[in-house]
Design an enzyme around this catalytic site. Structure first.
Site, PDB file in Angstrom:
ATOM      1  N   SER A  50       0.846  -1.203   0.000  1.00 33.90           N
ATOM      2  CA  SER A  50       0.000   0.000   0.000  1.00 33.90           C
ATOM      3  C   SER A  50       0.875   1.245   0.000  1.00 33.90           C
ATOM      4  O   SER A  50       2.087   1.185   0.214  1.00 33.90           O
ATOM      5  CB  SER A  50      -0.871   0.005   1.245  1.00 33.90           C
ATOM      6  OG  SER A  50      -0.063   0.295   2.376  1.00 33.90           O
ATOM      7  N   LYS A  51       0.210   2.375  -0.193  1.00 33.47           N
ATOM      8  CA  LYS A  51       0.928   3.647  -0.190  1.00 33.47           C
ATOM      9  C   LYS A  51       1.640   3.853   1.144  1.00 33.47           C
ATOM     10  O   LYS A  51       2.747   4.388   1.198  1.00 33.47           O
ATOM     11  CB  LYS A  51      -0.052   4.785  -0.458  1.00 33.47           C
ATOM     12  CG  LYS A  51       0.550   6.142  -0.169  1.00 33.47           C
ATOM     13  CD  LYS A  51      -0.143   7.267  -0.838  1.00 33.47           C
ATOM     14  CE  LYS A  51       0.610   8.571  -0.631  1.00 33.47           C
ATOM     15  NZ  LYS A  51       0.887   8.860   0.790  1.00 33.47           N
TER      16      LYS A  51
END
Ligand code: GLU
Length: 505
Positions: free
Chosen positions: A263-264
């Site tokens: 994920s970011k």
């Protein structure tokens, strides 16, 4: 494989494109090119609540930077357009009416409060609730209500959704996946998914299936997160009376730890990019870094993505886009998640920086260092590249080696303390005299004179080479000193030696 391979990359413009999305685009592109097919970009923007300004343009720019341009799509055009779902509403409604009239879909008048209340009741009894073959007759829909009631609701303009009617009799639905083989799911466990929302817009499921059919998509290659939707899609194709395309669900890209989807937040924590290009959030103005701005070459980025979930079966890791097209097959896509390794991404960049003709970096290097390198000749830039490419991971790092551009104004104090002896200045003065007479002043010659000098004085390499380096660069690392002295030229080399001796004594 039939001649008409048509694949699509179908992102939703809900934010910046994640690197996993670029990998999906890449695998679609490779598959299309391998089979002389068509790579299509379709923008799935039916969910107005999640629409983010600038996201569609970002997707196009990202694909352009990577060099994987769609043959058909929002920008490229084509015979199957429009390629933006928000411009295809009429088609979805026509097709939906077919399903309604065939009895494969029904209108549901329940409000979201009514649905939550049913769910709440079931959960209170410890049961899981879904709108499905078992519960739909207890709800307010065109299957459960009488004709008059339905007519009245419609006349009143009561909002409704349209749901897919799962088969009355439970049966096995078979999804044939090019990567995973046959997957059987019982229709009895599937819910009656909404096909049209109360706002009159189609859901992903309806628009996606209708478009894949009308755009004559032969292979649906997409992320594993869509695998649970595939049985519904198979049933939708059946209900429409259409042939289903082939499916291939790509493995997830996992965090560097291997635990869970990348994920970011992992990027923020680990200091690596997640997006191809920098992205400014239109709401918060926060900027997320991109591979491009961090100095990655698009070829390296793509090669790294290629190996996240695909392998030729041997040890080979480096593939140009052309080579990847030739080697790619869906059968060699892995089933299990692909762990992302940020160090490996850097490694790929190094490989691409160093391979091939270094001359191609002359202009980019000058652009990265406009103040210092503006009026430099190509030959001088090439010398820098030949000395430095082996020593950096990104082209922009060369600019950080300031001694390439100007005499050092400071010398590494730690090194001086350890390596600069009382006799060092004398050695360097003697070396200067030797170098003053070195002709031609090129790397090979400098090296042999340097060695002769050491021999004649019975000195070890360490006693002179490191001080020589410190004097010329101020630091303890860097290119070969003989190459570097040639690059500086005799005059500058002697001047730097003299300045260091004067300063350090
Ligand atoms: N719009 C979907 C997404 O954003 C596309 C899924 C598919 O390829 O079917 O991922």
């Amino acid at each position: 494989m039939s001649a008409s391979v048509r694949v699509r990359f179908a992102p939703s413009p809900t934010g910046p494109l994640h690197m996993g999305g670029v990998r999906t685009a890449l695998f679609n592109y490779l598959f299309a090119k391998k089979h002389n097919g068509t790579f299509i970009l379709r923008v799935e923007d039916t969910d107005q609540t999640r629409f983010v300004k600038g996201a569609e343009a970002y997707i196009g720019e990202s694909l352009a930077w990577c060099g994987i341009q769609p043959d058909e799509g929002t920008e490229a055009g084509g015979a199957h357009g429009p390629y933006r779902q928000s411009e295809r509403s009429e088609l979805y409604m026509n097709e939906l009416n077919h399903l309604l009239s065939k009895g494969n879909a029904y209108k549901a008048f329940d409000s979201s409060e009514e649905i939550s209340s049913m769910r709440g009741q079931a959960e209170a009894e410890g049961k899981v609730w879904q709108y499905d073959v078992n519960t739909r007759m207890n709800m307010r829909n065109s299957l459960s209500l009488g004709a008059d009631e339905i007519a009245q609701l419609e006349a009143d303009g009561h909002p409704y959704t349209v749901r897919f009617k799962m088969p009355e009799e439970s049966r096995d639905v078979c999804v044939t996946d090019e990567i995973r083989g046959e997957i059987l799911v019982s229709s009895g466990v599937l819910d009656d998914k909404v096909l049209m929302k109360a706002d009159g817009l189609p859901t992903y499921h309806l628009a996606n299936v209708v478009d894949d059919h009308h755009m004559e998509i032969s292979h649906v290659i997409r992320g594993e997160e869509w695998l649970p939707s595939a049985p519904l899609h198979v049933l939708l194709y059946e209900a429409f009376g259409w042939d289903s395309p082939a499916f291939a669900h790509l493995p997830l890209i996992l965090k560097p730890t291997g635990n869970g989807k990348l994920s970011k937040r992992d990027g923020d924590k680990g200091g690596f990019p997640i997006f191809p290009l920098a992205w400014t959030d239109p709401k918060t103005d926060q900027i997320a870094v991109g591979y491009k701005e961090n100095g990655y070459l698009p070829e390296a980025f793509l090669n790294m993505l290629l190996l996240l979930g695909w392998s030729s079966g041997d040890e080979r890791e480096l593939y140009s886009l052309e080579e990847a097209i030739a080697a790619f097959s869906l059968q060699n896509v892995t089933k299990s998640g692909a762990r992302f390794n940020p160090d490996k991404a850097v490694w790929f960049n190094e490989q691409y920086l160093r391979s091939g003709d270094s001359k191609r970096w002359i202009e980019p290097l000058k652009q990265l260092n406009p103040q210092t390198m503006d009026d430099w000749s190509h030959a001088k830039c090439e010398q820098i590249l030949d000395m430095m490419l082996e020593r950096v991971q990104f082209l922009h790092e060369i600019g950080g080696h300031t001694y390439l551009f100007a005499a050092p104004d400071a010398f590494d104090e730690n090194l001086i303390r350890k390596k600069w002896k009382p006799e060092t200045a004398g050695y360097l003065n003697d070396l200067s005299r030797v170098l003053a007479g070195t002709e031609p002043f090129d790397s090979t010659n400098i090296e042999s004179e340097f060695k002769q000098f050491l021999e004649s004085r019975e000195l070890g390499f360490g006693a002179v080479l490191l001080p020589f380096r410190i004097a010329l660069t101020g630091t303890g690392g860097g290119p070969s000193m003989f190459d570097f002295a040639q690059f500086l030229g005799k005059e500058v080399t002697l001047a730097r030696l003299a300045a260091a001796v004067a300063k350090l004594g």
